[in-house]
Design a protein around this motif. Structure first.
Motif, PDB file in Angstrom:
ATOM      1  N   GLY A 168       0.808  -1.120  -0.127  1.00  0.00           N
ATOM      2  CA  GLY A 168       0.130  -0.155  -0.074  1.00  0.00           C
ATOM      3  C   GLY A 168       0.751   1.337   0.151  1.00  0.00           C
ATOM      4  N   PHE A 169       1.919   1.298   0.960  1.00  0.00           N
ATOM      5  CA  PHE A 169       2.928   2.373   0.938  1.00  0.00           C
ATOM      6  C   PHE A 169       3.518   2.769  -0.666  1.00  0.00           C
ATOM      7  N   ALA A 170       3.850   1.618  -1.028  1.00  0.00           N
ATOM      8  CA  ALA A 170       4.379   1.495  -2.295  1.00  0.00           C
ATOM      9  C   ALA A 170       3.664   1.832  -3.354  1.00  0.00           C
TER      10      ALA A 170
ATOM     11  N   TRP B  29       3.531   5.717  -2.956  1.00  0.00           N
ATOM     12  CA  TRP B  29       4.773   6.491  -3.332  1.00  0.00           C
ATOM     13  C   TRP B  29       5.023   6.351  -4.995  1.00  0.00           C
ATOM     14  N   ARG B  30       4.473   5.426  -5.540  1.00  0.00           N
ATOM     15  CA  ARG B  30       4.646   5.353  -7.101  1.00  0.00           C
ATOM     16  C   ARG B  30       4.023   6.280  -7.839  1.00  0.00           C
ATOM     17  N   SER B  31       2.731   6.645  -7.215  1.00  0.00           N
ATOM     18  CA  SER B  31       1.583   7.643  -7.850  1.00  0.00           C
ATOM     19  C   SER B  31       2.240   9.046  -7.502  1.00  0.00           C
ATOM     20  N   PRO B  32       2.431  10.052  -8.404  1.00  0.00           N
ATOM     21  CA  PRO B  32       2.882  11.351  -8.057  1.00  0.00           C
ATOM     22  C   PRO B  32       1.541  12.039  -7.472  1.00  0.00           C
ATOM     23  N   VAL B  33       0.298  11.756  -8.105  1.00  0.00           N
ATOM     24  CA  VAL B  33      -0.746  12.340  -7.648  1.00  0.00           C
ATOM     25  C   VAL B  33      -1.070  11.890  -6.161  1.00  0.00           C
ATOM     26  N   LEU B  34      -1.210  10.705  -6.007  1.00  0.00           N
ATOM     27  CA  LEU B  34      -1.320  10.149  -4.482  1.00  0.00           C
ATOM     28  C   LEU B  34      -0.200  10.784  -3.417  1.00  0.00           C
ATOM     29  N   LYS B  35       0.957  10.769  -3.808  1.00  0.00           N
ATOM     30  CA  LYS B  35       2.037  11.193  -3.181  1.00  0.00           C
ATOM     31  C   LYS B  35       1.953  12.763  -2.746  1.00  0.00           C
TER      32      LYS B  35
ATOM     33  N   GLY C 126      -8.679   0.452  -0.097  1.00  0.00           N
ATOM     34  CA  GLY C 126      -8.696   0.283   1.182  1.00  0.00           C
ATOM     35  C   GLY C 126      -7.267   0.923   1.896  1.00  0.00           C
ATOM     36  N   ARG C 127      -6.237   0.216   1.148  1.00  0.00           N
ATOM     37  CA  ARG C 127      -4.748   0.699   1.591  1.00  0.00           C
ATOM     38  C   ARG C 127      -4.296   2.111   1.412  1.00  0.00           C
ATOM     39  N   VAL C 128      -4.813   2.606   0.294  1.00  0.00           N
ATOM     40  CA  VAL C 128      -4.576   3.990  -0.145  1.00  0.00           C
ATOM     41  C   VAL C 128      -5.259   4.861   0.883  1.00  0.00           C
ATOM     42  N   ASN C 129      -6.515   4.653   1.145  1.00  0.00           N
ATOM     43  CA  ASN C 129      -7.237   5.315   2.170  1.00  0.00           C
ATOM     44  C   ASN C 129      -6.453   5.200   3.418  1.00  0.00           C
ATOM     45  N   GLY C 130      -6.100   4.132   3.652  1.00  0.00           N
ATOM     46  CA  GLY C 130      -5.453   3.872   5.115  1.00  0.00           C
ATOM     47  C   GLY C 130      -3.990   4.662   5.294  1.00  0.00           C
ATOM     48  N   VAL C 131      -3.287   4.682   4.199  1.00  0.00           N
ATOM     49  CA  VAL C 131      -2.074   5.393   3.878  1.00  0.00           C
ATOM     50  C   VAL C 131      -2.112   6.989   4.134  1.00  0.00           C
ATOM     51  N   LEU C 132      -3.205   7.451   3.128  1.00  0.00           N
ATOM     52  CA  LEU C 132      -3.297   8.890   3.186  1.00  0.00           C
ATOM     53  C   LEU C 132      -3.964   9.512   4.402  1.00  0.00           C
ATOM     54  N   SER C 133      -5.180   8.748   5.184  1.00  0.00           N
ATOM     55  CA  SER C 133      -5.711   9.369   5.885  1.00  0.00           C
ATOM     56  C   SER C 133      -4.831   9.757   7.153  1.00  0.00           C
ATOM     57  N   PRO C 134      -4.002   8.952   7.768  1.00  0.00           N
ATOM     58  CA  PRO C 134      -2.939   9.115   8.779  1.00  0.00           C
ATOM     59  C   PRO C 134      -2.056  10.374   8.312  1.00  0.00           C
ATOM     60  N   MET C 135      -1.720  10.756   7.080  1.00  0.00           N
ATOM     61  CA  MET C 135      -1.016  12.065   6.869  1.00  0.00           C
ATOM     62  C   MET C 135      -1.824  13.143   7.446  1.00  0.00           C
ATOM     63  N   PHE C 136      -3.183  13.142   7.230  1.00  0.00           N
ATOM     64  CA  PHE C 136      -3.945  14.364   7.708  1.00  0.00           C
ATOM     65  C   PHE C 136      -4.258  14.120   9.574  1.00  0.00           C
ATOM     66  N   MET C 137      -4.492  13.022   9.793  1.00  0.00           N
ATOM     67  CA  MET C 137      -4.971  12.661  11.019  1.00  0.00           C
ATOM     68  C   MET C 137      -3.927  12.610  11.960  1.00  0.00           C
ATOM     69  N   GLY C 138      -2.506  12.152  11.428  1.00  0.00           N
ATOM     70  CA  GLY C 138      -1.501  12.227  12.321  1.00  0.00           C
ATOM     71  C   GLY C 138      -1.094  13.788  12.807  1.00  0.00           C
TER      72      GLY C 138
END
Length: 420
Positions: free
Chosen positions: A219-221, A224-230, A351-363
């Motif tokens: 999920g993290f990889a 990281w590979r997507s410039p948009v998601l990153k 699910g994993r993309v949501n799980g990786v990105l949400s903590p960026m905000f919530m953290g």
């Protein structure tokens, strides 16, 4: 989008059994959430004599589990059957609330923090499962319209919810209010049984033995590979910092800058919610014409400007006007984020993309909700709000390079056309 197209899209969506069910479930959840948010906030404010640390601790116990469990919740959402995951999460939320209620009656008032803590944990398993079901049951061309209507429902509760929570606490007390929360979560779980059963493919995937940590790493990889998601992750982190500050100290804007009693906060949020409802309708009208990354950038820009304005204002009409403008931008943020995650993620990774990105905000929000109360003791409220607005604006700048990018489906169509 034309009026006829809007009606056609809306009619088609409301005939969708999944969409009907998820909306009804969300109505019940919103009732429970808003009663929880405001009844407990009023209760803690009264119990602690408006102590900044106790008030900021409410935000901390809500957002800490979101940060910690979002990583694994998103991964499990891709492994488990999403329908059953959502049902079990609502059942367990209801059970935890009733346990807290019993303990509150016979024990310490501090147990109100536990009700928020547990429901926040479970939401991190339920929310990505809901996103996965959206991807399965809503046609791609209707996703942005579906998110817009879903956001409009949330906006309605932004109008009604604060008063619902305050009235529940003032008229019936904290025990009845917590009981309402438990009943709402329980009814939501029962409603979710109407969702079509999980696909056979889901069962087959669940039967495949795959290492959890490898899936989490994948999920993290993938992000990281997507410039948009990153880039979206960077925007999330900056926005979380700003929102964590503003949301936690909103009560002190009411008390200190406007000189109003704490109950006035509900009116600020009601104005915000009315604007959200209008903004959600506007997004439905332009959903097919504007790219989600542009919607998100515009929403964040409006929020940053209004955040600075609210901090500077001592005028009730001006503050309410800024709350209204900020509310117009909020649906742009929510719909833009949800649509971007769905459009730039393959179904098996949602699910994993949501799980990786949400903590960026919530953290960052978790850190700032705990720190904001302490900052308030050292720095002036105006300076804190202005800084938060500048941070939000920088987050908007990160989105500008994404304007030229197209979703996965559009990329695939271009590749096919090129192959022909």
């Amino acid at each position: 989008m034309s009026t006829e197209a809007m009606k056609g899209a809306g009619g088609s969506l409301f005939r969708n059994k999944f969409y009907q069910t998820i909306l009804l479930s969300n109505v019940l959840l919103q009732i429970g959430i808003w009663v929880r948010n405001f009844a407990i906030l009023m209760y803690v404010t009264d119990k602690t004599n408006e102590d900044p640390f106790a008030i900021s601790l409410m935000g901390f116990v809500e957002f800490l589990p979101i940060f910690v469990f979002s990583f694994i919740g998103g991964t499990f959402a891709d492994r488990w059957k999403p329908r059953l995951t959502m049902i079990w999460c609502d059942f367990l939320s209801a059970a935890s609330v009733f346990i807290v209620l019993i303990t509150l009656i016979y024990g310490s008032w501090h147990m109100v923090y536990l009700a928020t803590f547990v429901s926040a944990i479970l939401s991190q398993f339920s929310q990505p499962s809901a996103m996965k079901l959206f991807k399965q049951h809503i046609p791609a061309e209707q996703l942005q319209s579906a998110m817009a209507m879903f956001q409009s429902l949330i906006a309605i509760f932004m109008v009604l919810g604060p008063s619902l929570g305050v009235i529940s606490y003032q008229k019936f007390g904290i025990e009845i209010s917590i009981g309402v929360m438990g009943v709402a979560f329980l009814l939501s779980a029962l409603v979710l049984f109407r969702i079509p059963r999980d696909r056979e493919a889901e069962k087959a995937e669940a039967a495949v033995e795959r290492r959890f940590w490898q899936e989490l790493k994948d999920g993290f990889a993938y992000v990281w590979r997507s410039p948009v998601l990153k880039s979206l992750g960077g925007t999330f982190a900056l926005a979380g910092t700003a929102v964590g500050i503003a949301q936690t100290l909103g009560l002190f804007i009411v008390l200190e800058r406007l000189g109003q009693p704490k109950e006035f906060l509900q009116f600020m949020l009601m104005v915000n919610g009315i604007a959200m409802l209008i903004g959600g309708g506007a997004v439905m009208a332009i959903a097919k014409k504007v790219a989600p990354q542009k919607l998100l950038a515009l929403g964040i820009f409006l929020s940053s400007v209004c955040m600075v304005g609210v901090g500077l204002s001592t005028s009730i009409p001006l503050t309410l006007a800024l709350q209204f403008i900020s509310g117009l931008g909020f649906p742009l943020i929510q719909i833009g984020i949800s649509t971007m995650i769905l459009q730039w993620s393959e179904e098996s990774y949602v699910g994993r993309v949501n799980g990786v990105l949400s903590p960026m905000f919530m953290g960052m929000m978790v850190i700032m909700t705990l720190v904001a109360g302490q900052l308030k003791l050292v720095f002036p409220l105006v300076g804190i709000y202005c800084t938060a607005g500048v941070i939000m604006f920088i987050g908007m700048l990160l989105l500008i390079p994404l304007f030229k990018h197209k979703p996965i489906a559009a990329q695939a169509q271009q590749q096919l056309a090129g192959g022909d």
